[in-house]
Scaffold this active site. Structure first.
Site, PDB file in Angstrom:
ATOM      1  N   HIS A 149      -9.654   2.146   0.437  1.00  0.00           N
ATOM      2  CA  HIS A 149      -9.605   1.014   1.362  1.00  0.00           C
ATOM      3  C   HIS A 149     -10.656   1.121   2.467  1.00  0.00           C
ATOM      4  CE1 HIS A 149      -8.033  -2.371   3.533  1.00  0.00           C
ATOM      5  NE2 HIS A 149      -6.992  -2.495   2.735  1.00  0.00           N
TER       6      HIS A 149
ATOM      7  N   HIS B 269       0.803  -1.234   0.000  1.00  0.00           N
ATOM      8  CA  HIS B 269       0.000   0.000   0.000  1.00  0.00           C
ATOM      9  C   HIS B 269       0.835   1.284   0.000  1.00  0.00           C
ATOM     10  CE1 HIS B 269      -3.487  -2.409   0.153  1.00  0.00           C
ATOM     11  NE2 HIS B 269      -3.654  -2.516   1.451  1.00  0.00           N
TER      12      HIS B 269
ATOM     13  N   GLU C 213     -11.387  -3.744  -2.846  1.00  0.00           N
ATOM     14  CA  GLU C 213     -10.442  -2.774  -3.396  1.00  0.00           C
ATOM     15  C   GLU C 213     -10.295  -3.016  -4.895  1.00  0.00           C
ATOM     16  OE1 GLU C 213      -6.896  -3.309  -0.682  1.00  0.00           O
ATOM     17  OE2 GLU C 213      -8.427  -4.564   0.196  1.00  0.00           O
TER      18      GLU C 213
HETATM   19  C1  GLA Z   1      -5.218  -5.334   1.845  1.00  0.00           C
HETATM   20  C2  GLA Z   1      -4.308  -6.497   1.906  1.00  0.00           C
HETATM   21  C3  GLA Z   1      -4.511  -7.211   3.197  1.00  0.00           C
HETATM   22  C4  GLA Z   1      -4.294  -6.286   4.367  1.00  0.00           C
HETATM   23  C5  GLA Z   1      -5.166  -5.076   4.217  1.00  0.00           C
HETATM   24  C6  GLA Z   1      -4.862  -4.043   5.249  1.00  0.00           C
HETATM   25  O1  GLA Z   1      -6.506  -5.730   1.746  1.00  0.00           O
HETATM   26  O2  GLA Z   1      -4.478  -7.384   0.830  1.00  0.00           O
HETATM   27  O3  GLA Z   1      -3.631  -8.323   3.290  1.00  0.00           O
HETATM   28  O4  GLA Z   1      -2.947  -5.892   4.410  1.00  0.00           O
HETATM   29  O5  GLA Z   1      -4.985  -4.499   2.962  1.00  0.00           O
HETATM   30  O6  GLA Z   1      -4.798  -4.560   6.533  1.00  0.00           O
END
Ligand code: GLA
Length: 385
Positions: free
Chosen positions: A210, A136, A349
């Site tokens: 997110h 991220h 997402e």
């Molecule tokens: C995304 C990732 C997850 C986790 C979340 C945040 O969805 O794929 O593995 O890291 O973000 O916690």
């Protein structure tokens, strides 16, 4: 009836009615936006909260820190509004520790293996902030910066234009990236995100949002009873560190087959290697598309049977990370003191596939100078009886 005659009838009718019946005769409210202070970051940047209201009972509260959606009120089947996203009440809580609650994600949504990629013959090193991998956007991704905000209203919607310029080399990524994300709350109860970006050097870009949803409201119980459909014949299986193996695997005969509706909890406990690696669902689905274009497609639909709320997700992106909130572990106390336990929220997402900068066969995430990055996602809310 002429307008003034109409008003006269309305005035007489209202004078004969108990006060609280008057609202039934009022024209629906216009879309509105208001702004208030929401504190400051440790380096002294002030943060604002914007409250957006549409004509049909939806309200979104959004802050300039990370473009975070603090709350999203959506009517249930009886018209009663409920807050369908997880988050905190105050800025210090977001600054202290947040698993990306409600935030904009950039420059790169999801993982880049071992925090490395090679582009045009040069290798770039990024922070490894998730086990051996980069997640991220790194240590201070787009979720942790203060965005410039410009609110707007139109007869059909109300929104905010967010802008952020990421400097050359920020978080290890090449090029100055000018990013803009327009949040738009429409009168037909859709929340729309329009992402654009440009760069002065080739760089990977994969922007997303997110928010963690719990359509039952207030994040007060798990999401296992939510019923999901995903428009995908294939998904990208991962290794034990959640990096795609490169395979596009058929969902047929697996717990990842959401082509027909299934409750999230129905198969999540199965003895399946992919579910073990993800601790549940934490996988990128390859969205079905006809033709070669990047039109909006219906990516997924989520239905919460007790309240009747439905969320449809439309996107121009090729992938969808369906994350069932597996890493929530009861240590975070959210809005109104609610403790968020495992699987009390899910994320959808929209994105390009994880680790694309290292996977030549995946759709490219490289933005080059002179080209514009463009992406649109819509979360549309409705109810079922
Ligand atoms: C995304 C990732 C997850 C986790 C979340 C945040 O969805 O794929 O593995 O890291 O973000 O916690």
């Amino acid at each position: 009836m002429r307008h003034d005659a109409c008003l006269k009838v309305l005035a007489i009718a209202m004078s004969l009615m108990p006060i609280n019946s008057c609202t039934n005769l009022m024209p629906p409210p216009q879309p509105s936006v208001s702004q208030a202070p929401f504190g400051a970051t440790p380096d002294g940047k002030t943060v604002s909260v914007y409250t957006l209201r549409n004509r049909n009972g939806m309200e979104a509260r959004i802050i300039t820190y990370g473009g975070v959606i603090l709350s999203l009120k959506v009517p249930d089947r009886n018209g009663k509004p409920g807050d369908v996203v997880l988050g905190y009440d105050s800025l210090p809580a977001y600054l202290a520790s947040s698993p990306y609650f409600g935030a904009l994600i950039g420059r790169y949504g999801n993982r880049i293996a071992r925090g490395r990629f090679t582009l045009d013959g040069r290798t770039y090193t990024l922070a490894t902030n998730n086990g051996p991998n980069h997640l991220h956007g790194g240590l201070q991704g787009f979720d942790k910066v203060v965005w410039e905000a410009e609110p707007f209203t139109t007869p059909d919607s109300v929104g905010i234009i967010f802008r952020y310029t990421s400097t050359d080399g920020e978080e290890g990524y090449p090029g100055t990236l000018r990013a803009q994300v327009v949040y738009n709350l429409t009168n037909d109860n859709a929340l729309m995100f329009d992402y654009t970006a440009s760069t002065d050097k080739p760089t990977p870009v994969n922007l997303t949002q997110h928010s963690y949803f719990n359509l039952a409201g207030d994040g007060a119980r798990d999401i296992l009873g939510h019923v999901v459909r995903v428009n995908a014949d294939r998904f990208t299986p991962v290794d034990s560190t959640l990096i795609p193996t490169g395979e596009l695997r058929s969902v047929v005969g697996t717990p990842f087959d959401f082509r027909t509706a299934h409750a999230i909890g129905e198969r999540i406990g199965r003895d399946d290697e992919q579910l073990r690696f993800g601790l549940g669902y934490d996988h990128n689905f390859v969205l079905n598309r006809t033709g070669v274009g990047r039109d909006l497609v219906l990516a997924a639909e989520v239905h919460e049977p007790t309240t009747g709320r439905v969320m449809e997700i439309f996107t121009t992106e090729p992938g969808l990370q369906f994350y069932s909130g597996n890493f929530l572990d009861g240590t975070l106390r959210g809005k109104g003191g609610v403790v968020y336990r495992q699987r009390y929220g899910f994320a959808m997402e929209t994105q390009h596939f994880p680790d694309s900068p290292n996977q030549a066969a995946f759709p490219s995430t490289i933005l080059r100078p002179g080209r514009e990055y463009r992406s649109r996602t819509i979360y549309r809310f409705s109810v079922r009886p």
